[in-house]
Design a protein around this motif. Structure first.
Motif, PDB file in Angstrom:
ATOM      1  N   ILE A 213       0.973  -1.123  -0.034  1.00 49.78           N
ATOM      2  CA  ILE A 213       0.233   0.308  -0.025  1.00 49.78           C
ATOM      3  C   ILE A 213       0.860   1.232  -0.080  1.00 49.78           C
ATOM      4  O   ILE A 213       2.088   1.488   0.811  1.00 49.78           O
ATOM      5  CB  ILE A 213      -1.057   0.462   0.832  1.00 49.78           C
ATOM      6  CG1 ILE A 213      -2.199  -1.316   1.801  1.00 49.78           C
ATOM      7  CG2 ILE A 213      -1.653   1.262   1.345  1.00 49.78           C
ATOM      8  CD1 ILE A 213      -2.566  -1.462   2.786  1.00 49.78           C
ATOM      9  N   THR A 214       1.294   2.230  -0.779  1.00 50.97           N
ATOM     10  CA  THR A 214       1.683   3.465  -0.896  1.00 50.97           C
ATOM     11  C   THR A 214       0.701   4.949  -1.167  1.00 50.97           C
ATOM     12  O   THR A 214      -1.263   4.532  -0.949  1.00 50.97           O
ATOM     13  CB  THR A 214       1.974   3.536  -2.424  1.00 50.97           C
ATOM     14  OG1 THR A 214       0.963   3.287  -2.980  1.00 50.97           O
ATOM     15  CG2 THR A 214       3.120   2.722  -2.615  1.00 50.97           C
ATOM     16  N   THR A 215       0.817   5.753  -0.354  1.00 49.23           N
ATOM     17  CA  THR A 215       0.204   6.920  -0.601  1.00 49.23           C
ATOM     18  C   THR A 215      -0.118   7.136  -2.182  1.00 49.23           C
ATOM     19  O   THR A 215      -1.850   7.901  -2.051  1.00 49.23           O
ATOM     20  CB  THR A 215       1.167   7.666  -0.318  1.00 49.23           C
ATOM     21  OG1 THR A 215       1.731   7.612   0.163  1.00 49.23           O
ATOM     22  CG2 THR A 215       0.750   9.797  -0.163  1.00 49.23           C
ATOM     23  N   HIS A 216       0.458   7.203  -2.795  1.00 48.09           N
ATOM     24  CA  HIS A 216      -0.386   7.520  -4.322  1.00 48.09           C
ATOM     25  C   HIS A 216       0.407   6.610  -5.269  1.00 48.09           C
ATOM     26  O   HIS A 216       1.742   5.697  -4.953  1.00 48.09           O
ATOM     27  CB  HIS A 216      -0.013   9.276  -4.843  1.00 48.09           C
ATOM     28  CG  HIS A 216       0.852   9.637  -5.143  1.00 48.09           C
ATOM     29  ND1 HIS A 216       1.630   9.658  -4.528  1.00 48.09           N
ATOM     30  CD2 HIS A 216       1.059   9.466  -6.524  1.00 48.09           C
ATOM     31  CE1 HIS A 216       3.456  10.084  -5.666  1.00 48.09           C
ATOM     32  NE2 HIS A 216       2.290   9.785  -7.052  1.00 48.09           N
ATOM     33  N   ALA A 232      -3.332   2.410  -3.826  1.00 47.24           N
ATOM     34  CA  ALA A 232      -2.962   2.716  -3.775  1.00 47.24           C
ATOM     35  C   ALA A 232      -3.644   4.158  -2.287  1.00 47.24           C
ATOM     36  O   ALA A 232      -5.409   3.384  -3.135  1.00 47.24           O
ATOM     37  CB  ALA A 232      -2.455   4.489  -5.173  1.00 47.24           C
ATOM     38  N   ILE A 233      -3.682   4.886  -2.250  1.00 44.98           N
ATOM     39  CA  ILE A 233      -4.571   5.368  -1.104  1.00 44.98           C
ATOM     40  C   ILE A 233      -5.602   6.462  -1.845  1.00 44.98           C
ATOM     41  O   ILE A 233      -6.352   6.378  -1.620  1.00 44.98           O
ATOM     42  CB  ILE A 233      -3.561   6.523   0.000  1.00 44.98           C
ATOM     43  CG1 ILE A 233      -2.961   5.093   1.143  1.00 44.98           C
ATOM     44  CG2 ILE A 233      -4.869   6.468   1.081  1.00 44.98           C
ATOM     45  CD1 ILE A 233      -2.589   5.552   2.331  1.00 44.98           C
ATOM     46  N   ASN A 234      -4.594   7.204  -2.577  1.00 44.17           N
ATOM     47  CA  ASN A 234      -4.932   7.962  -3.447  1.00 44.17           C
ATOM     48  C   ASN A 234      -4.406   7.962  -4.762  1.00 44.17           C
ATOM     49  O   ASN A 234      -3.598   6.954  -5.183  1.00 44.17           O
ATOM     50  CB  ASN A 234      -4.027   9.417  -3.467  1.00 44.17           C
ATOM     51  CG  ASN A 234      -4.202   9.716  -1.801  1.00 44.17           C
ATOM     52  OD1 ASN A 234      -5.525   9.417  -1.123  1.00 44.17           O
ATOM     53  ND2 ASN A 234      -3.461  10.109  -1.248  1.00 44.17           N
ATOM     54  N   THR A 260       1.733  -5.990   5.615  1.00 41.14           N
ATOM     55  CA  THR A 260       2.578  -5.541   7.056  1.00 41.14           C
ATOM     56  C   THR A 260       2.525  -3.840   6.665  1.00 41.14           C
ATOM     57  O   THR A 260       2.593  -3.511   7.828  1.00 41.14           O
ATOM     58  CB  THR A 260       3.413  -5.421   7.563  1.00 41.14           C
ATOM     59  OG1 THR A 260       5.126  -5.044   6.242  1.00 41.14           O
ATOM     60  CG2 THR A 260       3.377  -7.638   7.235  1.00 41.14           C
ATOM     61  N   THR A 261       2.255  -2.671   5.433  1.00 39.42           N
ATOM     62  CA  THR A 261       3.150  -1.793   5.819  1.00 39.42           C
ATOM     63  C   THR A 261       2.534  -0.567   5.031  1.00 39.42           C
ATOM     64  O   THR A 261       1.830  -1.480   3.689  1.00 39.42           O
ATOM     65  CB  THR A 261       4.749  -1.899   5.298  1.00 39.42           C
ATOM     66  OG1 THR A 261       5.920  -2.719   6.079  1.00 39.42           O
ATOM     67  CG2 THR A 261       4.942  -0.428   5.093  1.00 39.42           C
ATOM     68  N   VAL A 262       1.603   0.453   5.485  1.00 37.53           N
ATOM     69  CA  VAL A 262       1.520   1.725   3.974  1.00 37.53           C
ATOM     70  C   VAL A 262       2.900   2.519   3.909  1.00 37.53           C
ATOM     71  O   VAL A 262       3.483   2.851   4.886  1.00 37.53           O
ATOM     72  CB  VAL A 262       0.631   2.647   5.360  1.00 37.53           C
ATOM     73  CG1 VAL A 262      -0.456   3.465   4.208  1.00 37.53           C
ATOM     74  CG2 VAL A 262      -0.716   1.221   5.592  1.00 37.53           C
ATOM     75  N   PHE A 263       2.673   2.959   2.926  1.00 39.91           N
ATOM     76  CA  PHE A 263       4.496   3.794   2.415  1.00 39.91           C
ATOM     77  C   PHE A 263       3.903   4.872   2.061  1.00 39.91           C
ATOM     78  O   PHE A 263       2.509   4.940   1.715  1.00 39.91           O
ATOM     79  CB  PHE A 263       4.607   3.231   1.585  1.00 39.91           C
ATOM     80  CG  PHE A 263       5.555   1.612   1.704  1.00 39.91           C
ATOM     81  CD1 PHE A 263       6.919   1.509   2.202  1.00 39.91           C
ATOM     82  CD2 PHE A 263       5.342   1.229   0.969  1.00 39.91           C
ATOM     83  CE1 PHE A 263       7.062   0.524   2.467  1.00 39.91           C
ATOM     84  CE2 PHE A 263       5.894  -0.368   0.695  1.00 39.91           C
ATOM     85  CZ  PHE A 263       6.800  -1.062   1.872  1.00 39.91           C
ATOM     86  N   TYR A 264       4.569   5.736   2.704  1.00 43.28           N
ATOM     87  CA  TYR A 264       4.718   7.337   2.295  1.00 43.28           C
ATOM     88  C   TYR A 264       5.690   7.891   1.843  1.00 43.28           C
ATOM     89  O   TYR A 264       6.724   6.532   1.536  1.00 43.28           O
ATOM     90  CB  TYR A 264       3.976   8.203   3.583  1.00 43.28           C
ATOM     91  CG  TYR A 264       5.096   8.019   4.919  1.00 43.28           C
ATOM     92  CD1 TYR A 264       5.943   9.316   4.799  1.00 43.28           C
ATOM     93  CD2 TYR A 264       5.289   7.298   5.490  1.00 43.28           C
ATOM     94  CE1 TYR A 264       7.001   9.004   5.839  1.00 43.28           C
ATOM     95  CE2 TYR A 264       6.229   7.056   6.563  1.00 43.28           C
ATOM     96  CZ  TYR A 264       7.054   8.275   6.884  1.00 43.28           C
ATOM     97  OH  TYR A 264       8.204   7.633   7.842  1.00 43.28           O
ATOM     98  N   ARG A 271       0.253  12.238   7.193  1.00 46.61           N
ATOM     99  CA  ARG A 271      -0.380  12.482   8.421  1.00 46.61           C
ATOM    100  C   ARG A 271      -1.113  11.033   7.267  1.00 46.61           C
ATOM    101  O   ARG A 271      -1.623  10.352   8.663  1.00 46.61           O
ATOM    102  CB  ARG A 271      -1.229  13.557   7.677  1.00 46.61           C
ATOM    103  CG  ARG A 271      -2.723  13.661   9.453  1.00 46.61           C
ATOM    104  CD  ARG A 271      -2.954  14.499   8.390  1.00 46.61           C
ATOM    105  NE  ARG A 271      -3.145  15.668   7.445  1.00 46.61           N
ATOM    106  CZ  ARG A 271      -4.246  14.928   7.391  1.00 46.61           C
ATOM    107  NH1 ARG A 271      -5.116  14.360   7.844  1.00 46.61           N
ATOM    108  NH2 ARG A 271      -4.549  15.720   5.819  1.00 46.61           N
ATOM    109  N   THR A 272      -1.714  10.491   6.526  1.00 46.27           N
ATOM    110  CA  THR A 272      -2.498  10.105   6.152  1.00 46.27           C
ATOM    111  C   THR A 272      -2.286   8.516   6.052  1.00 46.27           C
ATOM    112  O   THR A 272      -3.097   7.722   6.487  1.00 46.27           O
ATOM    113  CB  THR A 272      -3.124  10.264   4.322  1.00 46.27           C
ATOM    114  OG1 THR A 272      -3.838  11.651   4.558  1.00 46.27           O
ATOM    115  CG2 THR A 272      -4.506   8.983   4.039  1.00 46.27           C
ATOM    116  N   ALA A 273      -1.213   8.334   5.313  1.00 42.56           N
ATOM    117  CA  ALA A 273      -0.181   6.926   5.389  1.00 42.56           C
ATOM    118  C   ALA A 273      -0.324   6.382   7.171  1.00 42.56           C
ATOM    119  O   ALA A 273      -1.076   5.511   7.116  1.00 42.56           O
ATOM    120  CB  ALA A 273       0.465   7.026   4.900  1.00 42.56           C
TER     121      ALA A 273
END
Length: 320
Positions: A213-216, A232-234, A260-264, A271-273
């Motif tokens: 999972i990534t920010t965008h 992607a979150i966005n 396991t991880t949310v990447f920013y 903040r969102t991540a």
């Protein structure tokens, strides 16, 4: 990508032309292939990845100016009169069409002899996200300007190597006197890209999960190259806010796929991540889209940051 288009007015263009020679004389390191400044080719790059290629391939024969300053979000770049003047007087310009519309406008109005569009040197594709079989809700405004194509080709070492080959040809054309050196530098760079590609293939061949999972949505080409799935979150806009439905979908997906991880990333807010990671009981870490090198970058150049990205992916995906 939250791109803001700034049209360059006729008056600004006139000011830029009038200031051109004075601005360049004040810029340290600026030079031209016609004998000024030691005979180096004056190259303008629109953002860091293209600066990296110009410097690696051009070596001592080029003087490279980057229009996007370290820490500046390249998608939001607006062209000043000074930068327009730099373009007017440059021997070559490297840019990626539709990534930075203000640059596209300035390049179109300039009389630069060698214009190298990185988007024309490889194949661009569309990348989207799906969660549970339903298309993710995100803003594709910038992607639509590019015909729906994802511009982040530099994050795939193979495609970026293709872009590098095209840049080398462009520099040879602009400065045939040093074509042999450009060819040798390109051969050395090709080996670096081949080694990087091998490291990614070997390093991500066996993992507990293939989903991250990534920010965008910047890592579609990389994911496609190495058999991964980017969520992607966005969308292509790194600063848009995800819907509540999208967040719930990601949390469900994370549990189902062992994420396991949310990447920013380094150039926009984390903040969102971090909020999503906290609510879902996941880690948060950096996956750098390498749009610029700053003090926060985990490496001093493209190759070093790409290998930092590889390590982060190996940890997040449970590489064995």
């Amino acid at each position: 990508m939250n791109v803001r288009r700034r049209l360059i007015s006729g008056s600004a263009a006139l000011v830029a032309t009038a200031l051109g020679l004075g601005v360049l004389s004040a810029c340290s390191g600026s030079a031209s292939a016609d004998g000024k400044g030691g005979g180096r080719l004056d190259v303008v790059a629109s953002f860091y990845p293209l600066q990296y290629l110009a410097e690696e391939i051009g070596g001592s024969h080029v003087s490279v100016t980057n229009l996007t300053q370290p820490g500046q979000e390249p998608h939001d770049l607006e062209i000043s009169a000074r930068q327009t003047a730099q373009l007017q007087e440059a021997d070559a310009v490297l840019y990626l069409k539709n990534l930075q519309p203000a640059v596209d406008d300035a390049v179109a109005q300039s009389e630069v002899g060698t214009k190298i569009d990185a988007a024309s040197l490889t194949t661009l594709e569309k990348h989207g996200n799906e969660v549970g079989g339903h298309a993710a809700e995100h803003d594709h405004s910038a992607g639509e300007e590019a015909g729906g194509a994802d511009p982040h080709v530099w994050l795939d070492p193979v495609r970026f190597g293709e872009v590098a080959e095209g840049v080398a040809k462009g520099l040879k054309k602009a400065d045939p006197q040093h074509a042999g050196d450009y060819a040798r530098n390109m051969a050395a760079l090709r080996k670096k890209f081949d080694a990087l590609d091998k490291d990614f293939r070997d390093g991500l061949a066996h993992t507990d999960t293939k989903t991250f999972i990534t920010t965008h949505a910047a890592f579609g080409y990389l994911a496609e190259r190495y058999g991964l799935t980017e969520e992607a979150i966005n969308g292509l806009d790194p600063e848009s806010e995800p819907s509540a439905k999208r967040v719930r979908g990601l949390e469900t997906l994370a549990k189902a796929d062992g994420v396991t991880t949310v990447f920013y990333e380094t150039l926009v807010s984390d903040r969102t991540a971090r909020t999503i990671a906290r609510d879902a009981g996941l880690r948060a870490d950096v996956l750098d889209p390498i749009e610029g090198i700053t003090g926060k970058s985990k490496g001093d150049d493209y190759m070093e940051v790409m290998r930092s990205n590889l390590k982060a992916l190996q940890t997040a995906l449970g590489a064995r």
